[in-house]
Design a protein around this motif. Structure first.
Motif, PDB file in Angstrom:
ATOM      1  N   PRO A   1       0.025   6.784  -2.669  1.00 28.62           N
ATOM      2  CA  PRO A   1       0.276   8.030  -1.932  1.00 28.62           C
ATOM      3  C   PRO A   1      -0.992   8.524  -1.233  1.00 28.62           C
ATOM      4  CG  PRO A   1       1.100   8.173  -4.168  1.00 28.62           C
ATOM      5  CD  PRO A   1       0.285   6.924  -4.088  1.00 28.62           C
ATOM      6  N   MET A   2      -0.846   8.861   0.044  1.00 27.67           N
ATOM      7  CA  MET A   2      -1.965   9.337   0.856  1.00 27.67           C
ATOM      8  C   MET A   2      -1.671  10.771   1.314  1.00 27.67           C
ATOM      9  SD  MET A   2      -3.877   6.567   1.044  1.00 27.67           S
ATOM     10  CE  MET A   2      -4.918   6.557   2.456  1.00 27.67           C
ATOM     11  N   THR A   3      -2.721  11.524   1.557  1.00 26.85           N
ATOM     12  CA  THR A   3      -2.570  12.904   2.036  1.00 26.85           C
ATOM     13  C   THR A   3      -2.771  12.923   3.547  1.00 26.85           C
ATOM     14  OG1 THR A   3      -3.551  13.638  -0.036  1.00 26.85           O
ATOM     15  CG2 THR A   3      -3.405  15.256   1.744  1.00 26.85           C
TER      16      THR A   3
ATOM     17  N   ASN B   1       2.322  14.277   0.003  1.00 23.81           N
ATOM     18  CA  ASN B   1       1.693  12.966  -0.160  1.00 23.81           C
ATOM     19  C   ASN B   1       2.746  11.883  -0.038  1.00 23.81           C
ATOM     20  OD1 ASN B   1      -0.676  14.282  -0.645  1.00 23.81           O
ATOM     21  ND2 ASN B   1      -0.779  13.786  -2.825  1.00 23.81           N
TER      22      ASN B   1
END
Length: 151
Positions: A78-80, A93
Motif C-alpha cells: 500500500p502506497m500513500t 492507501n
C-alpha cells in the motif's frame, strides 16, 4: 586338405552368385515399398492419438505452474498518494496497481485518450498537475510520472 580348399572356392562362388540374384530382388523390393507406403498412412493416423495422450499431461503441468505464481510484494504494497494524485484516485492507501487502474478509469470516463493515437493521453487540469505541466503524455510515460506522486 584338398577338399577343404575346394570347398572354400565353392563358397566364394556361391557368394558371388548370390549378389546377382539379389539384384532382381531389389527391383521387387522397390515395388513393395509403394504398397508399404499405403499401409503406413493408417499407422500415421494412429500416431497423433498417442501424441494427444502425451500432450494432455503437459497441460496439467502448465496449470500446476500457473497456480504457484504469486504477485510481487512490491506491487501490492500500500502506497500513500500525494494530494494532487488523491484528487484523481482518492486519498486512501492503495497498491501501485490499483492507482494505475483508477487513473485509467478516470481517463476513460473523461474521454482523455487521443482519438488517432490511443497510446497518448490528453491531460485535463487535474492530470496536468500530475504530469508536471505536460499537456499530452504516452501511457508508458504516465506510469513513470505517477510513481513520483506515491510514497
Amino acid at each position: 586338405m584338398a577338399t577343404k580348399k575346394t570347398a572354400k572356392p565353392a563358397k566364394k562362388a556361391a557368394k558371388k552368385a548370390a549378389p546377382k540374384k539379389a539384384a532382381p530382388k531389389k527391383a521387387a523390393k522397390k515395388a513393395a515399398p509403394k504398397k508399404a507406403a499405403k499401409k503406413a498412412a493408417p499407422k500415421k493416423a494412429a500416431a497423433p492419438k498417442k501424441a494427444a495422450k502425451k500432450a494432455a499431461p503437459k497441460k496439467a503441468v502448465k496449470k500446476a505452474a500457473a497456480k504457484k505464481r504469486t504477485p510481487n510484494a512490491a506491487f501490492m504494497k500500500p502506497m500513500t498518494p500525494s494530494s494532487t494524485l488523491a484528487a484523481v484516485v482518492g486519498s486512501g492507501n492503495m497498491p501501485r496497481t490499483e492507482v494505475v487502474k483508477k487513473v485509467w478509469g478516470y481517463i476513460k470516463k473523461n474521454n482523455l485518450q487521443d482519438k488517432k493515437n490511443r497510446r497518448m493521453i490528453n491531460a485535463d487540469d487535474k492530470l496536468k498537475a500530475l504530469f508536471g505541466g505536460k499537456g499530452q503524455v504516452s501511457m508508458f510515460e504516465m506510469t513513470k510520472l505517477l510513481n513520483k506522486h506515491l510514497s
